[in-house]
Write a protein that holds these residues in place. Structure first.
Motif, PDB file in Angstrom:
ATOM      1  N   VAL A 257      -5.275  -3.031  -8.090  1.00  0.00           N
ATOM      2  CA  VAL A 257      -5.432  -2.509  -6.730  1.00  0.00           C
ATOM      3  C   VAL A 257      -6.114  -1.146  -6.796  1.00  0.00           C
ATOM      4  CG1 VAL A 257      -4.198  -1.740  -4.660  1.00  0.00           C
ATOM      5  CG2 VAL A 257      -3.387  -3.751  -5.930  1.00  0.00           C
ATOM      6  N   LYS A 258      -7.170  -0.975  -6.016  1.00  0.00           N
ATOM      7  CA  LYS A 258      -7.879   0.307  -5.944  1.00  0.00           C
ATOM      8  C   LYS A 258      -7.655   0.922  -4.569  1.00  0.00           C
ATOM      9  CE  LYS A 258     -12.402   2.503  -6.586  1.00  0.00           C
ATOM     10  NZ  LYS A 258     -12.484   3.184  -5.271  1.00  0.00           N
ATOM     11  N   ILE A 259      -7.093   2.116  -4.584  1.00  0.00           N
ATOM     12  CA  ILE A 259      -6.902   2.888  -3.355  1.00  0.00           C
ATOM     13  C   ILE A 259      -7.473   4.274  -3.605  1.00  0.00           C
ATOM     14  CG2 ILE A 259      -5.290   3.697  -1.595  1.00  0.00           C
ATOM     15  CD1 ILE A 259      -3.242   1.696  -2.637  1.00  0.00           C
ATOM     16  N   GLY A 260      -8.477   4.649  -2.843  1.00  0.00           N
ATOM     17  CA  GLY A 260      -9.105   5.943  -3.066  1.00  0.00           C
ATOM     18  C   GLY A 260      -9.687   6.020  -4.464  1.00  0.00           C
ATOM     19  N   ARG A 261      -9.285   7.051  -5.210  1.00  0.00           N
ATOM     20  CA  ARG A 261      -9.782   7.257  -6.566  1.00  0.00           C
ATOM     21  C   ARG A 261      -8.753   6.844  -7.629  1.00  0.00           C
ATOM     22  NH1 ARG A 261     -14.331  10.039  -7.268  1.00  0.00           N
ATOM     23  NH2 ARG A 261     -13.630  10.898  -9.275  1.00  0.00           N
TER      24      ARG A 261
ATOM     25  N   LEU B 160       0.828  -1.208   0.000  1.00  0.00           N
ATOM     26  CA  LEU B 160       0.000   0.000   0.000  1.00  0.00           C
ATOM     27  C   LEU B 160       0.862   1.258   0.000  1.00  0.00           C
ATOM     28  CD1 LEU B 160      -2.852  -1.052   2.465  1.00  0.00           C
ATOM     29  CD2 LEU B 160      -2.930  -0.953  -0.038  1.00  0.00           C
ATOM     30  N   LEU B 161       1.965   1.238   0.752  1.00  0.00           N
ATOM     31  CA  LEU B 161       2.891   2.370   0.734  1.00  0.00           C
ATOM     32  C   LEU B 161       3.488   2.537  -0.656  1.00  0.00           C
ATOM     33  CD1 LEU B 161       4.588   4.606   2.071  1.00  0.00           C
ATOM     34  CD2 LEU B 161       6.238   2.828   2.724  1.00  0.00           C
ATOM     35  N   ALA B 162       3.840   1.428  -1.289  1.00  0.00           N
ATOM     36  CA  ALA B 162       4.419   1.491  -2.630  1.00  0.00           C
ATOM     37  C   ALA B 162       3.451   2.148  -3.607  1.00  0.00           C
ATOM     38  CB  ALA B 162       4.789   0.083  -3.107  1.00  0.00           C
ATOM     39  N   TYR B 163       2.221   1.665  -3.657  1.00  0.00           N
ATOM     40  CA  TYR B 163       1.268   2.223  -4.611  1.00  0.00           C
ATOM     41  C   TYR B 163       0.990   3.697  -4.333  1.00  0.00           C
ATOM     42  CZ  TYR B 163       0.384  -2.365  -6.599  1.00  0.00           C
ATOM     43  OH  TYR B 163       0.538  -3.564  -7.241  1.00  0.00           O
ATOM     44  N   ARG B 164       0.866   4.050  -3.077  1.00  0.00           N
ATOM     45  CA  ARG B 164       0.616   5.456  -2.729  1.00  0.00           C
ATOM     46  C   ARG B 164       1.816   6.340  -3.051  1.00  0.00           C
ATOM     47  NH1 ARG B 164      -2.268   3.160   2.275  1.00  0.00           N
ATOM     48  NH2 ARG B 164      -4.462   3.689   1.916  1.00  0.00           N
ATOM     49  N   SER B 165       2.982   5.721  -3.260  1.00  0.00           N
ATOM     50  CA  SER B 165       4.203   6.469  -3.572  1.00  0.00           C
ATOM     51  C   SER B 165       4.545   6.432  -5.058  1.00  0.00           C
ATOM     52  CB  SER B 165       5.386   5.895  -2.771  1.00  0.00           C
ATOM     53  OG  SER B 165       5.126   5.907  -1.384  1.00  0.00           O
ATOM     54  N   GLY B 166       3.717   5.760  -5.862  1.00  0.00           N
ATOM     55  CA  GLY B 166       3.990   5.660  -7.291  1.00  0.00           C
ATOM     56  C   GLY B 166       4.944   4.547  -7.652  1.00  0.00           C
ATOM     57  N   ILE B 167       5.000   3.497  -6.843  1.00  0.00           N
ATOM     58  CA  ILE B 167       5.946   2.388  -7.005  1.00  0.00           C
ATOM     59  C   ILE B 167       5.168   1.082  -7.117  1.00  0.00           C
ATOM     60  CG2 ILE B 167       7.868   1.162  -5.873  1.00  0.00           C
ATOM     61  CD1 ILE B 167       8.291   3.818  -4.243  1.00  0.00           C
ATOM     62  N   PHE B 168       5.694   0.119  -7.870  1.00  0.00           N
ATOM     63  CA  PHE B 168       5.070  -1.205  -7.930  1.00  0.00           C
ATOM     64  C   PHE B 168       6.145  -2.283  -8.000  1.00  0.00           C
ATOM     65  CE2 PHE B 168       5.442   0.265 -12.321  1.00  0.00           C
ATOM     66  CZ  PHE B 168       5.961  -0.843 -12.986  1.00  0.00           C
ATOM     67  N   PRO B 169       5.826  -3.504  -7.531  1.00  0.00           N
ATOM     68  CA  PRO B 169       6.776  -4.617  -7.614  1.00  0.00           C
ATOM     69  C   PRO B 169       6.640  -5.353  -8.942  1.00  0.00           C
ATOM     70  CG  PRO B 169       4.861  -5.309  -6.369  1.00  0.00           C
ATOM     71  CD  PRO B 169       4.614  -3.863  -6.766  1.00  0.00           C
TER      72      PRO B 169
ATOM     73  N   TYR C 220      -8.798  -4.180  -1.106  1.00  0.00           N
ATOM     74  CA  TYR C 220      -7.990  -3.307  -1.966  1.00  0.00           C
ATOM     75  C   TYR C 220      -7.833  -3.862  -3.385  1.00  0.00           C
ATOM     76  CZ  TYR C 220      -6.642  -0.683   2.213  1.00  0.00           C
ATOM     77  OH  TYR C 220      -6.662   0.082   3.355  1.00  0.00           O
ATOM     78  N   ALA C 221      -7.553  -5.136  -3.518  1.00  0.00           N
ATOM     79  CA  ALA C 221      -7.383  -5.728  -4.844  1.00  0.00           C
ATOM     80  C   ALA C 221      -8.728  -6.217  -5.364  1.00  0.00           C
ATOM     81  CB  ALA C 221      -6.378  -6.876  -4.799  1.00  0.00           C
ATOM     82  N   LEU C 222      -8.987  -5.986  -6.637  1.00  0.00           N
ATOM     83  CA  LEU C 222     -10.254  -6.416  -7.218  1.00  0.00           C
ATOM     84  C   LEU C 222     -10.010  -7.100  -8.554  1.00  0.00           C
ATOM     85  CD1 LEU C 222     -11.238  -4.334  -9.728  1.00  0.00           C
ATOM     86  CD2 LEU C 222     -11.501  -2.790  -7.797  1.00  0.00           C
TER      87      LEU C 222
ATOM     88  N   ALA D 153       0.206 -12.433  -1.779  1.00  0.00           N
ATOM     89  CA  ALA D 153       0.151 -11.034  -1.351  1.00  0.00           C
ATOM     90  C   ALA D 153      -1.093 -10.334  -1.886  1.00  0.00           C
ATOM     91  CB  ALA D 153       1.410 -10.299  -1.808  1.00  0.00           C
ATOM     92  N   TYR D 154      -1.409 -10.545  -3.160  1.00  0.00           N
ATOM     93  CA  TYR D 154      -2.566  -9.859  -3.740  1.00  0.00           C
ATOM     94  C   TYR D 154      -3.874 -10.486  -3.295  1.00  0.00           C
ATOM     95  CZ  TYR D 154       0.466  -6.789  -6.265  1.00  0.00           C
ATOM     96  OH  TYR D 154       1.402  -5.819  -6.550  1.00  0.00           O
ATOM     97  N   THR D 155      -3.831 -11.750  -2.931  1.00  0.00           N
ATOM     98  CA  THR D 155      -5.018 -12.367  -2.336  1.00  0.00           C
ATOM     99  C   THR D 155      -5.314 -11.724  -0.980  1.00  0.00           C
ATOM    100  OG1 THR D 155      -4.615 -14.454  -3.497  1.00  0.00           O
ATOM    101  CG2 THR D 155      -6.039 -14.537  -1.553  1.00  0.00           C
ATOM    102  N   ARG D 156      -4.275 -11.447  -0.214  1.00  0.00           N
ATOM    103  CA  ARG D 156      -4.478 -10.736   1.060  1.00  0.00           C
ATOM    104  C   ARG D 156      -5.056  -9.347   0.803  1.00  0.00           C
ATOM    105  NH1 ARG D 156       0.569 -13.241   2.281  1.00  0.00           N
ATOM    106  NH2 ARG D 156       1.718 -11.342   1.742  1.00  0.00           N
ATOM    107  N   LEU D 157      -4.547  -8.654  -0.207  1.00  0.00           N
ATOM    108  CA  LEU D 157      -5.089  -7.337  -0.543  1.00  0.00           C
ATOM    109  C   LEU D 157      -6.555  -7.445  -0.977  1.00  0.00           C
ATOM    110  CD1 LEU D 157      -2.177  -5.642  -2.545  1.00  0.00           C
ATOM    111  CD2 LEU D 157      -3.013  -4.991  -0.284  1.00  0.00           C
ATOM    112  N   HIS D 158      -6.870  -8.503  -1.689  1.00  0.00           N
ATOM    113  CA  HIS D 158      -8.259  -8.714  -2.130  1.00  0.00           C
ATOM    114  C   HIS D 158      -9.174  -8.929  -0.928  1.00  0.00           C
ATOM    115  CE1 HIS D 158     -11.658 -10.057  -4.444  1.00  0.00           C
ATOM    116  NE2 HIS D 158     -11.627 -11.257  -3.876  1.00  0.00           N
TER     117      HIS D 158
END
Length: 215
Positions: free
Chosen positions: A147-151, A37-46, A128-130, A119-124
């Motif tokens: 992953v959807k965070i906010g808008r 979540l920190l990564a996505y909010r910072s413009g970063i992805f794995p 957060y993950a859809l 990891a993405y199953t946990r987010l789902h």
């Protein structure tokens, strides 16, 4: 420049200005929900296919603004035929498994490792993950997840088992939920997404949008 290596114990990323020209920013760390979540909010992805985990922040960034979605005449006609049925979050595990297993031209292996699936199953499960599913005759023939965070929606992967299935899923998602979104992150350029209206913006502009709309 030496690659920045993340500690499992400290939840942080280096400044994006330290990224390599290809966008590689850091290695290591983990795939905990907090770090993702920190990564996505910072413009970063794995994005990696074997450890260590690699973290990316490309410049420019390939994105789609929902209001700029382009739908060809042929796709409009196809969608009117109701050949496909589109659902949401009905088969997340199947979608991510198909994204992992589908053969892609010019690609040897997959970045969707077992650790990534977990990891993405946990987010789902945390909301957060859809997933978006495309069905034909009750068979799953395409879809996407992200992953959807906010808008903001951060697209991760899509697959098609039949022509235009992933396009139908994506277009329907944008048409039905684009009003809730400021931006869709496509991460890296593909002709498929460019044909739908995705374009490059600077990393600075991208991060500014993300930080304002993921609160």
């Amino acid at each position: 420049m030496p690659l920045f290596y993340l500690s499992d114990d400290e939840l942080m990323f280096p400044p994006l200005s330290l990224a390599e020209p290809d966008g590689l920013l850091a290695a290591g760390g983990d795939l905990s929900m907090e770090r993702l979540l920190l990564a996505y909010r910072s413009g970063i992805f794995p994005w990696y296919n074997r450890k260590p985990i690699l973290w990316w922040a490309p410049d420019p960034r390939f994105v789609l603004f929902p209001s700029e979605l382009k739908v060809s005449h042929s796709m409009k006609q196809l969608l009117k035929q109701s050949r496909f049925r589109i659902t949401y979050n009905q088969a997340f595990a199947d979608v991510i498994a198909n994204c992992r297993n589908i053969e892609r031209e010019g690609q040897d292996g997959t970045w969707i490792t077992r650790d990534m699936i977990d990891a993405y199953t946990r987010l789902h499960k945390a909301g957060y993950a859809l997933s978006v599913e495309c069905w034909e005759n009750d068979q799953l023939v395409g879809g996407l997840y992200g992953v959807k965070i906010g808008r903001c929606f951060f697209g991760e992967s899509m697959f098609s088992k039949t022509s235009n299935a992933s396009k139908a899923a994506f277009i329907t998602f944008v048409k039905e939920h684009g009003g809730e979104l400021e931006i869709i992150d496509c991460q890296v350029h593909t002709h498929h997404l460019a044909s739908l209206g995705a374009r490059f913006i600077s990393r600075v502009s991208f991060v500014d949008l993300v930080q304002r709309h993921t609160v």
